[in-house]
Enzyme design. Structure first.
Site, PDB file in Angstrom:
ATOM      1  N   ARG A 108     -39.550  15.373  72.406  1.00 48.09           N
ATOM      2  CA  ARG A 108     -40.463  15.010  73.483  1.00 48.09           C
ATOM      3  C   ARG A 108     -40.119  13.628  74.041  1.00 48.09           C
ATOM      4  O   ARG A 108     -39.763  12.717  73.288  1.00 48.09           O
ATOM      5  CB  ARG A 108     -41.907  15.022  72.985  1.00 48.09           C
ATOM      6  CG  ARG A 108     -42.439  16.417  72.706  1.00 48.09           C
ATOM      7  CD  ARG A 108     -43.856  16.387  72.185  1.00 48.09           C
ATOM      8  NE  ARG A 108     -43.944  15.777  70.862  1.00 48.09           N
ATOM      9  CZ  ARG A 108     -45.078  15.628  70.192  1.00 48.09           C
ATOM     10  NH1 ARG A 108     -46.226  16.038  70.721  1.00 48.09           N
ATOM     11  NH2 ARG A 108     -45.077  15.084  68.988  1.00 48.09           N
ATOM     12  N   ASP A 162     -41.332  10.334  76.692  1.00 49.41           N
ATOM     13  CA  ASP A 162     -42.524   9.672  77.234  1.00 49.41           C
ATOM     14  C   ASP A 162     -42.490   9.626  78.756  1.00 49.41           C
ATOM     15  O   ASP A 162     -41.477   9.930  79.386  1.00 49.41           O
ATOM     16  CB  ASP A 162     -42.596   8.238  76.705  1.00 49.41           C
ATOM     17  CG  ASP A 162     -42.861   8.170  75.219  1.00 49.41           C
ATOM     18  OD1 ASP A 162     -43.496   9.100  74.689  1.00 49.41           O
ATOM     19  OD2 ASP A 162     -42.429   7.180  74.587  1.00 49.41           O
ATOM     20  N   ARG A 179     -37.382   2.270  72.216  1.00 46.63           N
ATOM     21  CA  ARG A 179     -37.879   1.204  73.086  1.00 46.63           C
ATOM     22  C   ARG A 179     -38.306  -0.026  72.285  1.00 46.63           C
ATOM     23  O   ARG A 179     -38.141  -1.165  72.740  1.00 46.63           O
ATOM     24  CB  ARG A 179     -39.024   1.728  73.942  1.00 46.63           C
ATOM     25  CG  ARG A 179     -38.576   2.730  75.011  1.00 46.63           C
ATOM     26  CD  ARG A 179     -39.766   3.389  75.683  1.00 46.63           C
ATOM     27  NE  ARG A 179     -40.642   2.394  76.297  1.00 46.63           N
ATOM     28  CZ  ARG A 179     -41.877   2.684  76.739  1.00 46.63           C
ATOM     29  NH1 ARG A 179     -42.369   3.911  76.598  1.00 46.63           N
ATOM     30  NH2 ARG A 179     -42.605   1.750  77.304  1.00 46.63           N
TER      31      ARG A 179
END
Length: 263
Positions: free
Chosen positions: A49, A51, A198
């Site tokens: 998945r 973001d 990130r």
């Protein structure tokens, strides 16, 4: 019949991959296209998945179809019903034992970062940005401390749903491209936690800009506490570069030429 698809998408307009009530996700768009093309309501499973604002060079999904189509028909038919920033790249019939997420042996992400005094307007949303001049050696020394199997709780979002914070990082490659301002950060691991790349990027940029010493990244890792790490870096330059599977599934490898696509 189990069908696997490879997708690429630009994540700027979407609230990430996973379906939401508002319908503004990549999964929602793909499942709408499947409904239009097959006449059936189908649910898809993805390899990883992404973001909101994160892109995919090659996302892999699977679903069980009540209808049979030629491989190229899946590609052309679904692309007819998909928005222009989402494309089906290929289709395969890997067999019922294939699972887009569980069959993946490892995953790759790439982050594109522009180092420039002024933010890059024409590439807005497609690259990350810093006005600092970065030190490659310092960032590589910091990144080296993350290789191997560790508890990555310090780089994990509070909303992460992974059962364990322990992951194995195989490689982190950092390179300044010939233009002298575009950096590529390539991450390869067995799996990633929510916001893991990130959060690592935030720490690497802090080290590269001399705000922190390279040894600090090791201290952050050992602390196992999110609050000691740098703030989560912007999603703009992050690309899911694809999962890797055993050869038996005959899943195409993701292309590796992303910097040239944005040159």
């Amino acid at each position: 019949m189990r069908v696997a698809l490879g997708l690429s998408y630009r994540g700027c307009a979407y609230q990430g991959w996973q379906s939401q009530p508002g319908g503004a996700t990549v999964q929602d768009r793909l499942e709408h296209a499947l409904r239009e093309f097959t006449g059936a309501s189908l649910r898809v499973v993805c390899a990883g998945r992404t973001d909101a604002g994160v892109h995919a060079l090659q996302q892999v999904v699977h679903f069980d179809s009540p209808v049979q189509r030629a491989a190229q028909s899946w590609v052309r038919g679904l692309n007819t019903f998909l928005p222009r920033d989402v494309s089906v790249l290929w289709s395969r019939e890997p067999g019922e034992g294939f699972h887009a997420q569980k069959s993946a042996q490892s995953r790759r992400y790439r982050y594109l970062l522009v180092q420039h005094p002024v933010r890059p307007a024409l590439l807005q949303g497609l690259v990350g940005w810093t006005h600092h001049r970065l030190d490659a050696q310092a960032m590589r020394e910091g990144a080296a401390q993350l290789l191997g199997s560790h508890d990555f709780s310090s780089f994990r979002a509070s909303s992460c749903q992974a059962r364990s914070p322990c992951k194995t990082v195989h490689a982190i490659d950092i390179a300044l491209q010939p233009d002298g301002r575009t950096w590529t950060f390539d991450f390869h691991a067995n799996a990633f936690l929510h916001h893991m790349v990130r959060n690592i990027m935030g720490c690497l940029v802090a080290v590269g800009s001399a705000s922190r010493d390279p040894a600090w990244i090791g201290q952050v890792l050992r602390a196992r506490e999110r609050s000691v790490a740098a703030p989560t870096f912007m999603p703009d330059g992050l690309y899911f570069a694809g999962p890797a599977y055993a050869a038996q599934w005959q899943i195409p490898e993701a292309p590796r030429d992303l910097p040239r696509l944005l040159a």
